[in-house]
Design an enzyme around this catalytic site. Structure first.
Site, PDB file in Angstrom:
ATOM      1  N   ASP A 965       0.844  -1.195   0.000  1.00 16.25           N
ATOM      2  CA  ASP A 965       0.000   0.000   0.000  1.00 16.25           C
ATOM      3  C   ASP A 965       0.882   1.248   0.000  1.00 16.25           C
ATOM      4  O   ASP A 965       2.090   1.181   0.243  1.00 16.25           O
ATOM      5  CB  ASP A 965      -0.900  -0.009   1.241  1.00 16.25           C
ATOM      6  CG  ASP A 965      -2.049   0.980   1.140  1.00 16.25           C
ATOM      7  OD1 ASP A 965      -2.306   1.485   0.027  1.00 16.25           O
ATOM      8  OD2 ASP A 965      -2.702   1.244   2.171  1.00 16.25           O
ATOM      9  N   GLU A 968       2.724   5.026  -4.222  1.00 16.15           N
ATOM     10  CA  GLU A 968       2.832   5.964  -5.358  1.00 16.15           C
ATOM     11  C   GLU A 968       4.159   6.738  -5.414  1.00 16.15           C
ATOM     12  O   GLU A 968       4.499   7.167  -6.527  1.00 16.15           O
ATOM     13  CB  GLU A 968       1.679   6.981  -5.314  1.00 16.15           C
ATOM     14  CG  GLU A 968       0.325   6.376  -5.515  1.00 16.15           C
ATOM     15  CD  GLU A 968      -0.145   5.604  -4.286  1.00 16.15           C
ATOM     16  OE1 GLU A 968      -0.849   4.604  -4.448  1.00 16.15           O
ATOM     17  OE2 GLU A 968       0.239   5.987  -3.168  1.00 16.15           O
ATOM     18  N   ASP A1138      -9.052   3.068  -2.643  1.00 19.26           N
ATOM     19  CA  ASP A1138      -9.958   3.529  -1.592  1.00 19.26           C
ATOM     20  C   ASP A1138     -11.276   4.027  -2.169  1.00 19.26           C
ATOM     21  O   ASP A1138     -11.554   5.235  -2.196  1.00 19.26           O
ATOM     22  CB  ASP A1138      -9.286   4.634  -0.774  1.00 19.26           C
ATOM     23  CG  ASP A1138      -8.063   4.131  -0.037  1.00 19.26           C
ATOM     24  OD1 ASP A1138      -7.924   2.907   0.102  1.00 19.26           O
ATOM     25  OD2 ASP A1138      -7.247   4.960   0.399  1.00 19.26           O
TER      26      ASP A1138
END
Length: 1522
Positions: A965, A968, A1138
């Site tokens: 997670d 980015e 999300d």
């Protein structure tokens, strides 16, 4: 409040008579109010707008402030070139001389006249300034003395005055005796003139001696007189406001409450915005006796009542706190008693003496109902209601203040520092009265736990229509600044030390990054995307393009030089003058076009070209020439370089840059391609959008963790698109006519051609789709284009994967089971409870997942020793393993950096990485330190040689896969905000976590069903008391202002601006550095993050894949990652991020999944039932069923949201079990699809248009989908529906479909291509089997392991002509390299069904039954020539279903131990069927030759299948074919 004693034994108090008060003066004191003629303008006005005088001043001041603010911003960073500026205010709190001195230091740090630090110049950009009590003292001294510098006030007035103390001003000393007679005379004179006198009068007079230069302690200085000061008349200074509170003595109060009326004193007006007063009077005429806004005595008003000393004394009057008469005592030990002794010269002591009394200007004024019946207003210290920051004036909407710098010097704690109490109280009060400009402020425990009282904090970031508040608390940086409020004496060293500490508050302890951060906050840097900027330059209109020369061409390639065709435009960077063009015919179906700078060395190092070791370049295959492939490259120099790519077989141009110019700069590349009308483009991810992109859309490609907004760029970067074009076909002539409609005319015949385009570039990108074509822009890199010929979608996808990015990873079998997760499983016991509940309700559960809850303070590769102790965990894993279940933990992409000053904060993972040098750096070589969940963090540098292994972690955590997670990569602050702050670790994340006050999930769905009304009502009630659900951000944060200011950067030749590139892509976050690592972060090899940002998540997946192979050397790594790039699928799957519990997110999950099929990441799913917010029963019911047909199937939701495990609702239990039964039954089919994807690059989830390419009406269909070629899923996607509209593709061509549940053929009760109504009550998802399919299935078990050990079955869905085919792949379900595999080819034709087996893998499960759908008549059934007992055979001529059971005995050694066949019709029938099949294939051959139809078995293979089955009929087949 108690004032400290003054130990000055040498001084004696001048004897004051205690006789009855008498007028001792023959002439009026300069302090005394007196009568004057009233003005012609209204004395009282309603508080409905700014007063005209204030408005005029502000208008003029803003012009000056704009210049000052712009100058400071430009000094801070030359990139700031705002076209409009926000209105900025400053407030200073109460706190006696402590507050005055700390405020003075802050202002000195802001004042370019008085300092030369990074913040110098902010004062010149202020529009407003306010103060109360001690802060009011500073403002009165500053404004009352015509705004000199702090330095001059300090040396010329304060140092001596504060050393004397307020009771002992040196100007009143005569031979070491204090002579208060002048002050006493002033008080007596005021009383004699008929005006009330209280201890605030001598208090204000004595304060004036400390704060004002004027004669006799500024005795004649008036607040309204400030308007005559030169700096005020020239508008050089911010508009000053001092505040005080009203005390409702008429209601028996002696101390103001939180709800007390807030009064404002400023040079032009006095009054209040608060309901109950809501009026203003002219400051100059304060003290006038008015009724209903008119003089009680016509024409007679009072002036001189606004004595500046009296006003500043009013704002700091705390003498009312005792709620009693103050004794009049002549001493220097008690300030109140000394002051009362002075008042006693005018009248006997009274309770009223503790207030500042003003004749009520709002007497009889109807609008001022609260005080209209009172003759006097009693006022006190503005901070007494626990609102010690004078914020109230600036959250009034009429003032429209955008940014407010709040300097809080309150004494909330025992050591006299602020803790958020005051600003929190103001927030609560603002909430009560509906002042929405006040942003959310957390409560005191959160304030303290997050350390917001120890550093600058931004409140209101990302809230709309609120004032951004920049909170600057008193912190003891260089001096013990927590001095008592009652301290009335400071020696010179103390005064200087306090002010110097205030300077450090203003500069945040001389933090070099703070000025830029503050500028970001003040400006709320708004980057206007180029595509939305009306002032943006169109590069196509100003740039010269290039011309071609030095052309060299051979049979398989072309090279040339491109030279700038005119003067450089340098529009968004520096034009590259000379480029190299290379064209390669790499394979029969792939063409490469590469354009990059001709010279790349140290002279132009800024032009980064994507490394082939990171993202491999496709290479030429064999002896390919421009004659062997179907794609052709042509170029032109008319008028400048352009090129086309043409499909030779049809003459169709698939890429066309003619009519445009090539723009190639060091930070901007642009090329344009024309497209046909109403084109069909797909891909260009990642985003949540419909499957077809449309022709009025801007597709940004930049990895961003943004919480799934619609249409914007998200986590992954996939610069690839599929282009499908439909043609009307005239088979008699072979002519093709481009078809641009959106529907299918079934009287016409269509073919389609698809091709793919991939730009191998990792920079931020934007593809602008307009009706005439596309414009592709990147922020750097090269043009490295690859064209894939297709000509069908399946072929394009296979070519893209096998030839460019790699095929998807083969997944372990268990990964196709059901996964359960949530953020909020707090310990091992809760995880076990969830596992047990699934078992209790008999809902299959394959894997239980853990979010960051399991970590020790959110640190990767740790376990919380209290909630997740190792021994309990190992026992938990053992129980899971015994039941063939699995555990998957989350791992974030950032690592905690331990506090070097705290030995107990050691973190071995960081130490290993730090020793290996594997973390990102700042440009200066220091570690880049951002902030994520654990606090300040560092970021792994995937370009570094070394890596960190997770083998050791597995000893304590028996995971079966990893969930990556925040990759980015995410960071919650802008820039290296942890630099210099690591000693504060561990700090709370700089946002309010879900579930913490201010961020609780109360939301329910729109269109709430009756069953949810109570929950929704309570949720709405709770939500209304919660703030605007925005996080406090103690670092550089952004906000929105009513007057937006845009940052546009001008390119500097040969110099890149990586943080703010001149071309602004339409990034969801705006700033490229927001919520991620800054573009100037530097990798080990010197490459900046700007150039490789989109690869961070991709390479973390690569490293994780390698790491898992170290843990499990021969197991297929199971990884689900958030950020991906082209090719990530060869290592990992992806979930949709999300999303939220909303119906539209369920709908968009389908085009999301289909897009990732194109990107080569078939292992895709979303957070079922929604991640954010509260799901409800109906939504979760429908979503659990839909997601059962996605490859990755997981339910996950956010901390603080309501539970949404499928066992929460009874109907969801049943719906989930129903859909899961189908899923687990289809596991062999799904696993086979993945094997084909892994080996050939085919897709798993498929759009209907891909399987039925001759129906243009399906080009935009994304509410239905196919799982593989054979399973059609038609979900309900709308709330409250009991049926769903769906299309059955292929009807016009004779396709047939079977209902999964009834196994009966779908009737043709609607025209081909038309939507039909399909019943779908809650708990039922319509699923259909495509005719012509053979689907291997297994009896579902509770886990995939149990399912793999259950008997096999086969579903045969015959086509309209009685044929079907399919395949099965079997292996051990986990090994990376297989020792043995099994392949089965199924064929049904002419009344025979055959399983043709090859391979050596041993599967011992028998085959229980075979079900054949679409049978017209039933004859005897034989297995390998032997008749089966009639009890084994059930034939329903009505439904057309032939059910063959009891095969276990015949297949007891394994269903696929050898090949076998079933016969269920006579040979004569077979011949007729075979002939019909061959006729159909022959008729379609021409069509296949034109379009390369997908979803159909190639003719040669079909012939082979028919021949192998019907050896008895070979002669007939050959004759028929002939």
């Amino acid at each position: 409040m108690h004032f400290q004693s003054l130990s000055i034994a040498a001084l004696a108090l001048f004897a004051l008579t205690s006789a009855s008060p008498v007028d001792k003066r023959l002439t009026l004191s300069a302090y005394t109010p007196f009568n004057a003629v009233c003005p012609s303008t209204p004395l009282v006005r309603p508080a409905t707008s700014l007063g005209s005088s204030e408005a005029a001043y502000i208008s003029a001041r803003k012009r000056k402030a704009k210049v000052g603010l712009a100058a400071w911003l430009t000094k801070t960073n030359s990139a700031f070139k705002p076209s409009s500026l926000p209105t900025v205010g400053f407030t200073s709190s109460g706190g006696g001389l402590r507050a005055l001195l700390e405020t003075a230091g802050v202002i000195q740090s802001f004042d370019s006249r008085d300092s030369n630090v990074g913040t110098s110049g902010i004062f010149q950009g202020l529009t407003y300034e306010s103060g109360l009590s001690g802060g009011g003292w500073f403002l009165s001294s500053f404004a009352g003395n015509n705004w000199p510098t702090v330095t001059s006030l300090k040396t010329g007035l304060w140092e001596q005055a504060f050393m004397d103390s307020v009771l002992l001003p040196s100007v009143l000393l005569t031979q070491d005796v204090v002579d208060y007679s002048l002050v006493a005379d002033d008080i007596v004179s005021k009383q004699a003139a008929g005006y009330p006198v209280t201890i605030v009068d001598p208090y204000g007079r004595l304060l004036s001696y400390q704060l004002l230069y004027g004669f006799d302690g500024g005795v004649a200085d008036r607040l309204s007189g400030i308007t005559s000061n030169s700096n005020f008349t020239s508008h050089n200074v911010p508009y000053p406001i001092i505040t005080a509170l009203g005390v409702a003595t008429y209601q028996g109060q002696c101390y103001p409450t939180m709800n007390a009326t807030q009064y404002e004193f400023h040079p032009y007006e006095f009054g209040s915005w608060d309901t109950g007063v809501s009026a203003f009077t002219q400051t100059e005429y304060l003290g006038s006796h008015l009724t209903n806004g008119q003089p009680t005595t016509p024409g007679v008003c009072t002036v001189n009542y606004d004595n500046l000393g009296y006003v500043l004394g009013t704002s700091s009057d705390v003498f009312n706190a005792a709620c009693a008469i103050v004794p009049a005592v002549n001493n220097t030990a008690s300030l109140p008693q000394t002051l009362e002794a002075l008042v006693a010269q005018a009248h006997a002591p009274a309770t009223q003496d503790t207030y500042a009394i003003y004749p009520n200007p709002f007497h009889g004024y109807a609008r001022s109902a609260l005080v209209s019946s009172e003759l006097e207003l009693n006022l006190a210290d503005g901070g007494e209601g626990n609102q010690n920051n004078p914020i109230w004036p600036f959250i009034q909407p009429e003032r429209n203040v955008d940014v407010l710098i709040v300097n809080d010097n309150s004494a909330d704690t025992t050591d006299n520092f602020p803790n958020g109490t005051e600003i929190r109280t103001t927030y609560l009060r603002a909430q009560q009265v509906g002042l929405s400009k006040m942003p959310f402020i957390p409560d005191v425990p959160v304030f303290i736990s997050e350390g917001l009282n120890k550093r600058a904090t931004f409140f209101g970031c990302n809230e709309t229509d609120t004032t951004l508040m920049i909170f600057l608390p008193n912190v003891a940086y260089s001096y013990p600044s927590g001095q008592p409020t009652a301290r009335l004496q400071y020696n010179t060293a103390d005064t200087d030390g306090m002010i110097a500490n205030g300077v450090l508050i203003g500069t945040q302890n001389s933090d070099a990054n703070w000025p830029f951060c503050l500028a970001c906050g003040i400006m709320s840097v708004t980057l206007i995307p180029n595509v939305l900027d009306s002032k943006a330059v169109d590069a196509q209109t100003v740039c010269p393009g290039y011309t071609v020369s030095n052309i060299r061409q051979n049979r398989n390639s072309l090279t040339a030089t491109l030279s700038l065709a005119g003067p450089a435009c340098n529009v968004y960077g520096t034009d590259v003058k000379i480029l190299n063009l290379t064209v390669q015919y790499q394979s029969a179906d792939r063409l490469a076009v590469n354009i990059q700078p001709a010279y790349i060395d140290t002279s132009n190092y800024s032009q980064y070209i994507l490394s082939e070791t990171v993202v491999p370049r496709p290479i030429a295959e064999g002896n390919v020439t421009n004659f062997t492939g179907d794609l052709e490259f042509n170029w032109s120099n008319d008028p400048t370089f352009s090129f086309t790519v043409t499909r030779k077989s049809t003459g169709n141009v698939i890429f066309d840059t003619t009519g445009s110019v090539l723009v190639y700069e060091n930070q901007f590349i642009e090329f344009v391609s024309r497209l046909p009308e109403n084109y069909n483009l797909y891909g260009l991810g990642e985003r949540i959008h419909g499957l077809r992109l449309g022709n009025n859309f801007s597709a940004t490609i930049y990895a961003a963790g943004a919480g799934d907004p619609l249409d914007y760029n998200l986590y992954g970067s996939h610069p690839f698109y599929l282009d499908t074009r439909y043609f009307e076909a005239d088979f008699s002539t072979g002519n093709l006519t481009l078809y641009t409609g959106n529907s299918t005319d079934f009287d016409s015949k269509y073919v389609s051609y698809s091709h793919g385009v991939f730009l191998r570039n990792a920079h931020g990108q934007e593809v602008i789709l307009k009706s005439e074509g596309l414009t592709w822009r990147t922020l750097g890199g090269s043009i490295d284009l690859y064209f894939f010929n297709g000509p069908s979608q399946p072929e394009v996808t296979k070519q893209f994967q096998t030839g460019a990015i790699g095929t998807p990873a083969m997944q372990q079998y268990f990964t196709f089971g059901y996964h359960q997760c949530r953020w909020g499983y707090a310990n091992w016991s809760q995880l076990q409870e969830v596992v047990d509940e699934f078992r209790r309700f008999d809902i299959p559960l394959e894997s239980i997942w853990a979010d960051i809850d399991y970590m020790d303070h959110y640190r990767d590769f740790t376990l919380d020793p209290l909630a997740f102790p190792v021994d309990e965990g190992l026992a938990f894993f053992e129980r899971l393993g015994a039941k063939n279940q699995h555990f998957v933990p989350i791992v974030d992409a950032a690592l905690y950096i331990p506090n070097p000053d705290n030995a107990s904060d050691a973190y071995a993972t960081y130490n290993r990485g730090n020793d290996s040098g594997v973390f990102l750096r700042n440009p200066d070589g220091s570690q880049y330190i951002g902030t994520v969940w654990p606090g300040y963090t560092v970021f792994p540098d995937w370009r570094a040689v070394n890596a960190v292994s997770c083998v050791q972690w597995y000893r304590n955590v028996k995971f079966s896969g990893i969930w990556i997670d925040m990759s980015e990569v995410a960071s919650f602050c802008v820039g290296s905000c942890g630099s210099g702050n690591v000693t504060m670790n561990p700090v709370h994340p700089p946002l309010i976590l879900p579930g913490e006050p201010g961020n609780v999930r109360y939301s329910h769905l729109k269109g709430i069903r009756l069953a949810n009304i109570n929950d929704a009502t309570s949720g709405l009630a709770a939500s209304s008391s919660q703030a605007a659900s925005t996080a406090t951000t103690p670092d550089c944060a952004l906000s929105s202002f009513s007057s937006t200011s845009y940052l546009r950067t001008t390119p500097t030749l040969e110099v890149r601006n990586v943080n703010y590139p001149p071309y602004v892509i339409n990034n969801v976050q705006g700033d490229l550095a927001k919520n991620t690592v800054s573009p100037n972060a530097t990798h080990a090899d010197g490459v900046e993050e700007y150039d490789v940002h989109n690869l961070f998540g991709h390479q973390i997946l690569n490293s994780t894949y390698t790491g898992l192979l170290q843990v499990f050397p021969n197991l297929r790594p199971f990884i689900i990652g958030r950020s991906t790039f082209a090719g990530s699928g060869k290592w990992a799957g992806h979930w949709g991020g999300d999303n939220a519990s909303r119906w539209h997110y369920m709908f968009f999950s389908i085009p999301q999944a289909l897009s990732f099929s194109l990107f080569g990441i078939p292992m895709f799913g979303v957070d079922t039932c929604g991640f954010d917010g509260n799901s409800d029963e109906e939504l979760c019911n429908r979503w659990m069923q839909l997601a059962a047909f996605f490859p990755f199937y997981r339910n996950h939701n956010i901390l603080s949201a309501n539970p949404q495990e499928p066992y929460v609702w009874a109907s969801v239990i049943d719906a989930s079990k129903s859909a899961m039964r189908i899923r687990y039954t289809l596991l062999p089919y799904m696993y086979t699809l993945f094997h084909l994807a892994h080996t050939t690059g085919s897709t798993v989830m498929r759009a209907m248009a891909w399987e039925f390419p001759t129906e243009p009406g399906l080009a935009n269909a994304d509410r239905q989908f196919l799982l593989g070629p054979s399973i059609l899923v038609t979900p309900v996607l709308e709330q409250g529906a009991s049926s769903v509209m769906g299309v059955f593709p292929g009807f016009a061509a004779g396709e047939c479909w079977y209902d999964w549940y009834t196994q009966t053929r779908v009737a043709h009760d609607a025209a081909a291509g038309q939507n039909v109504t399909i019943p779908a009550p809650l708990g039922h998802i319509p699923v259909f089997i495509r005719g012509g399919s053979v689907i291997p299935i297994q009896e579902p078990g509770y886990t995939t392991a149990e399912s793999r050990n259950n008997p096999w079955s086969v579903l045969v869905a015959l086509s309209a002509d009685g044929t079907a085919s399919g395949s099965l792949y079997v292996d051990d379900g986990k090994s990376l390299v297989q020792n043995a595999t099994l392949d089965v080819v199924f064929t049904a034709v002419g009344g025979r069904f055959m399983a043709n087996v090859s391979g050596t893998y041993k599967d011992l499960n028998s085959c229980a039954n075979v079900t054949i759908m679409g049978v017209n008549a039933c004859g005897q059934v034989t297995l390998n020539g032997s008749p089966l007992p009639s009890s084994f055979v059930t034939c329903n001529s009505t439904s057309g279903v032939l059910s063959i059971t009891g095969l276990e005995s015949a297949t007891s050694r394994g269903a696929w131990a050898k090949s076998w066949e079933l016969e269920y019709a006579g040979c004569a029938d077979r011949n007729a069927t075979v002939a019909g099949e061959l006729a159909k294939q022959t008729a379609n051959a021409a069509l296949e030759g034109l379009s390369g139809l997908s979803g159909q078995t190639p003719l040669a293979l079909r012939l082979w299948q028919l021949l192998s089955l019907c050896s008895m009929c070979v002669e007939d087949i050959v004759l028929n074919k002939a």
